[in-house]
Scaffold this motif. Structure first.
Motif, mmCIF file in Angstrom:
data_model
loop_
_atom_site.group_PDB
_atom_site.id
_atom_site.type_symbol
_atom_site.label_atom_id
_atom_site.label_comp_id
_atom_site.label_asym_id
_atom_site.label_seq_id
_atom_site.Cartn_x
_atom_site.Cartn_y
_atom_site.Cartn_z
ATOM 1 N N ARG A 65 67.529 3.887 42.785
ATOM 2 C CA ARG A 65 67.658 2.603 42.076
ATOM 3 C C ARG A 65 66.328 1.847 42.077
ATOM 4 O O ARG A 65 66.032 1.120 41.115
ATOM 5 C CB ARG A 65 68.738 1.730 42.710
ATOM 6 N N LEU A 66 65.541 2.018 43.116
ATOM 7 C CA LEU A 66 64.199 1.435 43.106
ATOM 8 C C LEU A 66 63.353 2.069 42.010
ATOM 9 O O LEU A 66 62.600 1.376 41.320
ATOM 10 C CB LEU A 66 63.526 1.613 44.468
ATOM 11 N N VAL A 67 63.456 3.386 41.870
ATOM 12 C CA VAL A 67 62.713 4.053 40.790
ATOM 13 C C VAL A 67 63.119 3.467 39.442
ATOM 14 O O VAL A 67 62.266 3.104 38.611
ATOM 15 C CB VAL A 67 62.950 5.574 40.817
ATOM 16 N N GLU A 68 64.420 3.367 39.207
ATOM 17 C CA GLU A 68 64.901 2.849 37.932
ATOM 18 C C GLU A 68 64.424 1.418 37.686
ATOM 19 O O GLU A 68 63.960 1.082 36.594
ATOM 20 C CB GLU A 68 66.434 2.886 37.900
ATOM 21 N N THR A 69 64.541 0.563 38.692
ATOM 22 C CA THR A 69 64.204 -0.843 38.475
ATOM 23 C C THR A 69 62.703 -1.089 38.399
ATOM 24 O O THR A 69 62.259 -1.976 37.662
ATOM 25 C CB THR A 69 64.824 -1.724 39.577
ATOM 26 N N VAL A 70 61.900 -0.321 39.110
ATOM 27 C CA VAL A 70 60.447 -0.486 39.022
ATOM 28 C C VAL A 70 59.926 0.071 37.700
ATOM 29 O O VAL A 70 59.181 -0.598 36.966
ATOM 30 C CB VAL A 70 59.741 0.179 40.221
ATOM 31 N N VAL A 71 60.302 1.298 37.379
ATOM 32 C CA VAL A 71 59.787 1.935 36.166
ATOM 33 C C VAL A 71 60.228 1.171 34.927
ATOM 34 O O VAL A 71 59.415 0.900 34.018
ATOM 35 C CB VAL A 71 60.243 3.407 36.102
ATOM 36 N N HIS A 72 61.491 0.779 34.872
ATOM 37 C CA HIS A 72 61.978 0.125 33.661
ATOM 38 C C HIS A 72 61.625 -1.360 33.599
ATOM 39 O O HIS A 72 61.558 -1.931 32.501
ATOM 40 C CB HIS A 72 63.473 0.354 33.510
ATOM 41 N N ALA A 73 61.378 -2.003 34.731
ATOM 42 C CA ALA A 73 60.834 -3.358 34.686
ATOM 43 C C ALA A 73 59.439 -3.329 34.073
ATOM 44 O O ALA A 73 59.055 -4.227 33.319
ATOM 45 C CB ALA A 73 60.799 -3.974 36.083
ATOM 46 N N ASP A 74 58.677 -2.287 34.391
ATOM 47 C CA ASP A 74 57.355 -2.123 33.788
ATOM 48 C C ASP A 74 57.478 -1.857 32.286
ATOM 49 O O ASP A 74 56.690 -2.365 31.488
ATOM 50 C CB ASP A 74 56.613 -0.974 34.487
ATOM 51 N N ASP A 75 58.484 -1.064 31.884
ATOM 52 C CA ASP A 75 58.740 -0.845 30.459
ATOM 53 C C ASP A 75 59.068 -2.157 29.753
ATOM 54 O O ASP A 75 58.630 -2.402 28.624
ATOM 55 C CB ASP A 75 59.922 0.122 30.268
ATOM 56 N N LEU A 76 59.862 -2.997 30.425
ATOM 57 C CA LEU A 76 60.248 -4.273 29.833
ATOM 58 C C LEU A 76 59.029 -5.173 29.644
ATOM 59 O O LEU A 76 58.847 -5.782 28.574
ATOM 60 C CB LEU A 76 61.282 -4.956 30.728
ATOM 61 N N ALA A 77 58.182 -5.253 30.659
ATOM 62 C CA ALA A 77 56.973 -6.076 30.554
ATOM 63 C C ALA A 77 56.071 -5.584 29.422
ATOM 64 O O ALA A 77 55.509 -6.376 28.672
ATOM 65 C CB ALA A 77 56.220 -6.068 31.885
ATOM 66 N N ALA A 78 55.959 -4.256 29.291
ATOM 67 C CA ALA A 78 55.124 -3.694 28.224
ATOM 68 C C ALA A 78 55.689 -4.021 26.844
ATOM 69 O O ALA A 78 54.956 -4.353 25.910
ATOM 70 C CB ALA A 78 54.999 -2.188 28.399
ATOM 71 N N ALA A 79 57.008 -3.942 26.694
ATOM 72 C CA ALA A 79 57.638 -4.220 25.405
ATOM 73 C C ALA A 79 57.470 -5.673 24.998
ATOM 74 O O ALA A 79 57.324 -5.985 23.806
ATOM 75 C CB ALA A 79 59.121 -3.859 25.460
ATOM 76 N N LEU A 80 57.478 -6.566 25.978
ATOM 77 C CA LEU A 80 57.364 -7.990 25.679
ATOM 78 C C LEU A 80 55.920 -8.450 25.572
ATOM 79 O O LEU A 80 55.657 -9.604 25.211
ATOM 80 C CB LEU A 80 58.097 -8.800 26.753
ATOM 81 N N GLY A 81 54.978 -7.560 25.903
ATOM 82 C CA GLY A 81 53.565 -7.884 25.763
ATOM 83 C C GLY A 81 53.060 -8.912 26.745
ATOM 84 O O GLY A 81 52.034 -9.555 26.518
ATOM 85 N N GLY A 82 53.768 -9.056 27.859
ATOM 86 C CA GLY A 82 53.383 -10.053 28.842
ATOM 87 C C GLY A 82 52.582 -9.465 29.988
ATOM 88 O O GLY A 82 52.149 -8.310 29.924
#
Length: 275
Positions: free
Chosen positions: A158-175
């Motif tokens: 679950r740490l893998v999922e939340t770290v990797v996909h939180a990074d995906d979310l930040a990249a998608a939002l351009g922040g």
């Protein structure tokens, strides 16, 4: 010899997951209260044709998995360690895609406020379970489609999922980079470094990801003393992006995000380790 799965401390893993999940809940809340939230939820991500809405729905599924299944009966599946999980999780990608799309069209298909509320319920459910007695036994078995894991190892996934996909979310939002929990990044960095050593066993290359991991990998002459002839060094987030295919090897080297010295130091043929 293939790498041996590392042992993770249950209290640290649990605390890191609570911190990471809480930060994700706040990020989704902030996203969904912006005036342009509807447009942002429809934005593309770097995950094929998933939108931000589908990414948030997938995160909710992953965050909610332990609360939803902690009480499931054991079915006698074969033991699965973390390195085996990394090697095999890509085989269930079609199922995960189907789950995310279904969730995005259903519970997460409404207006931004309902998306934030739905994600908040999933996050609160995980935090509550991790605070309870049922989640305090590190040796408790937890079954998934790929096999039977200890609860501690399941929380690391679950740490893998939340770290990797939180990074995906930040990249998608351009922040800016996501404010990850330090121990969450540490655990994911170590697991993916160990996965490289498992996928490409050997001692010809030393991978350094300070301050969290150092492993030797790649077939060839093993280094024993002095400065290794083949060294790769990078920061934790760059390593996570390389190991999961978010960043290409040449791109990272050209950007000076990776330092690679020695004739065997090109790791492009061994990446990603998690698809």
């Amino acid at each position: 010899m293939p790498a041996k799965s590392r042992t993770y401390q249950h209290p640290k893993v649990s605390a890191a997951l609570v911190e990471q999940t809480t930060a994700l809940r706040e990020a989704v809340r902030e996203l969904c209260t912006r005036p342009d939230a509807a447009e942002l939820l429809a934005r593309p991500t770097r995950l094929g044709d998933w939108t931000v809405r589908e990414l948030v729905a997938h995160l909710a599924v992953q965050v909610g998995w332990v609360p939803a299944h902690l009480g499931d009966p054991l079915e006698g599946r074969a033991p699965l360690d973390l390195l085996q999980w990394v090697a095999r999780v890509g085989t269930v990608a079609p199922l995960l895609d189907e789950q995310a799309r279904g969730k995005a069209a259903g519970e997460f298909g409404g207006d931004p406020a309902s998306v934030a509320a739905a994600f908040g319920r999933a996050a609160d459910g995980l935090v509550a379970v991790l605070a309870g007695d049922d989640a305090r036994d590190p040796g408790r078995r937890f079954e998934i489609r790929l096999g039977s894991m200890t609860l501690t190892d399941m929380l690391v996934t679950r740490l893998v999922e939340t770290v990797v996909h939180a990074d995906d979310l930040a990249a998608a939002l351009g922040g800016p980079d996501f404010p990850h929990a330090r121990q969450a990044v540490a655990a994911v960095t170590r697991l993916l470094a160990d996965a490289l050593a498992d996928r490409a066993p050997g001692g010809a290359v030393e991978l350094r990801v300070p301050p969290f991991a150092v492993v030797q990998a790649v077939e060839g002459p093993r280094h024993t003393r002095g400065t290794p002839p083949n060294v790769v060094e990078t920061d934790p987030l760059t390593w996570i992006r390389l190991a999961t295919g978010r960043t290409g090897w040449a791109e990272a080297v050209d950007a000076a995000a990776v330092s690679a010295s020695g004739e065997r130091s090109d790791l492009s043929g061994h990446l990603p380790v998690l698809g």
